[in-house]
Design an enzyme around this catalytic site. Structure first.
Site, short mmCIF file in Angstrom:
data_model
loop_
_atom_site.label_atom_id
_atom_site.label_comp_id
_atom_site.label_asym_id
_atom_site.label_seq_id
_atom_site.Cartn_x
_atom_site.Cartn_y
_atom_site.Cartn_z
N TYR A 145 0.84 -1.20 0.00
CA TYR A 145 0.00 0.00 0.00
C TYR A 145 0.87 1.25 0.00
O TYR A 145 0.65 2.19 -0.76
CB TYR A 145 -0.92 -0.02 1.22
CG TYR A 145 -1.74 1.24 1.40
CD1 TYR A 145 -2.86 1.48 0.62
CD2 TYR A 145 -1.39 2.20 2.35
CE1 TYR A 145 -3.62 2.63 0.77
CE2 TYR A 145 -2.14 3.35 2.53
CZ TYR A 145 -3.25 3.57 1.73
OH TYR A 145 -3.99 4.71 1.88
N ALA A 146 1.88 1.28 0.87
CA ALA A 146 2.78 2.43 0.93
C ALA A 146 3.51 2.62 -0.39
O ALA A 146 3.65 3.74 -0.89
CB ALA A 146 3.78 2.25 2.08
N ALA A 148 2.56 1.65 -3.38
CA ALA A 148 1.64 2.09 -4.42
C ALA A 148 1.31 3.57 -4.28
O ALA A 148 1.29 4.32 -5.27
CB ALA A 148 0.36 1.24 -4.38
N LYS A 149 1.05 4.01 -3.06
CA LYS A 149 0.76 5.43 -2.86
C LYS A 149 1.96 6.29 -3.21
O LYS A 149 1.81 7.41 -3.74
CB LYS A 149 0.32 5.67 -1.42
CG LYS A 149 -1.08 5.14 -1.10
CD LYS A 149 -2.15 5.79 -1.96
CE LYS A 149 -3.56 5.46 -1.49
NZ LYS A 149 -4.60 6.04 -2.36
#
Length: 241
Positions: A145-146, A148-149
């Site tokens: 998630y990190a 991708a962001k």
């Protein structure tokens, strides 16, 4: 003609608050999401200036529904808010690959595909593109998630440079802990809430409306000279980067 805004992930949380704010500012608002019942409830809450498109934005074939809803109108504001993260305990290589690809699809490709689909309709000059990221992109702690962001941060620099000559701005808002979202609803514990609030300098959680207010600034007259920036809205849990 009334100004037009498109908000992905507009059925709940930050997206819904942002769509409601933009409607209150006089925009017609198209919200996009995967769940028609959630979208319908949001449209009722936002009011008569809102309409909804049900589409999985990770699928290029579904983008036609959004462009059809926009029609020949110019898009004044595009808010790419769709995203999320589903933890997995599958430590096999295929499981890891699937989790990372899913995180990239839902957090990056949704923004890329929607933006590219609507670029021909962005108002020139004056269009505003906002990508919703996360403080996780700056401090880590959430794996795929990190990562991708963080990809949105690199992309917005290219997007801003590409569109600047046309008078279109592109920026990222990186929220911190926003308590009233689905992202935390099913897995937040009392201890987790307390630790996240303690990590801020203001000792309080964020609300979806805090992020909507940052969008208001970027979309409004005061944001016209701001582009290619990462705007932190996190109560001081991550200091300026």
């Amino acid at each position: 003609m009334t100004r037009l805004a498109v908000v992905s992930g507009g059925g709940t949380g930050i997206g819904r608050a942002t769509a409601g704010m933009l409607a209150g500012e006089g925009y017609d608002v198209i919200i996009v999401g995967r769940r028609p019942d959630v979208l319908a409830d949001a449209v009722t809450w936002i009011g008569p200036q809102a309409s909804a498109v049900t589409a999985d934005l990770t699928d290029p074939a579904r983008l036609g529904a959004v462009t059809e809803a926009v029609g020949d109108r110019a898009v004044d504001v595009l808010v790419n808010n769709a995203g999320g993260f589903t933890p997995s305990d599958d430590a096999t290589l295929p499981g890891v690959a699937a989790q990372w690809r899913a995180a990239y699809d839902v957090n990056v490709m949704t923004a890329v595909l929607l933006t590219e689909a609507l670029l021909p309709r962005m108002r020139r000059p004056g269009g505003r593109i906002v990508l919703i990221s996360s403080q996780a992109a700056q401090r880590g702690g959430a794996g795929p998630y990190a990562a991708a962001k963080a990809a949105l941060h690199g992309w917005v620099f290219d997007l801003a440079a590409r569109l600047g000559p046309d008078g279109v701005t592109a920026n990222v808002i990186a929220p911190g802990y926003v308590a009233d979202t689905e992202f935390f609803a099913d897995r937040m514990t009392a201890d987790g809430h307390t630790s996240r609030v303690a990590a801020t300098l203001v000792k309080q959680p964020g609300e979806s409306g805090d992020i909507a207010e940052a969008v208001r600034w970027l979309a409004g007259p005061g944001g016209g000279y701001v582009t290619g920036q990462i705007i932190n809205v996190n109560g001081g849990s991550v200091l300026g980067r």
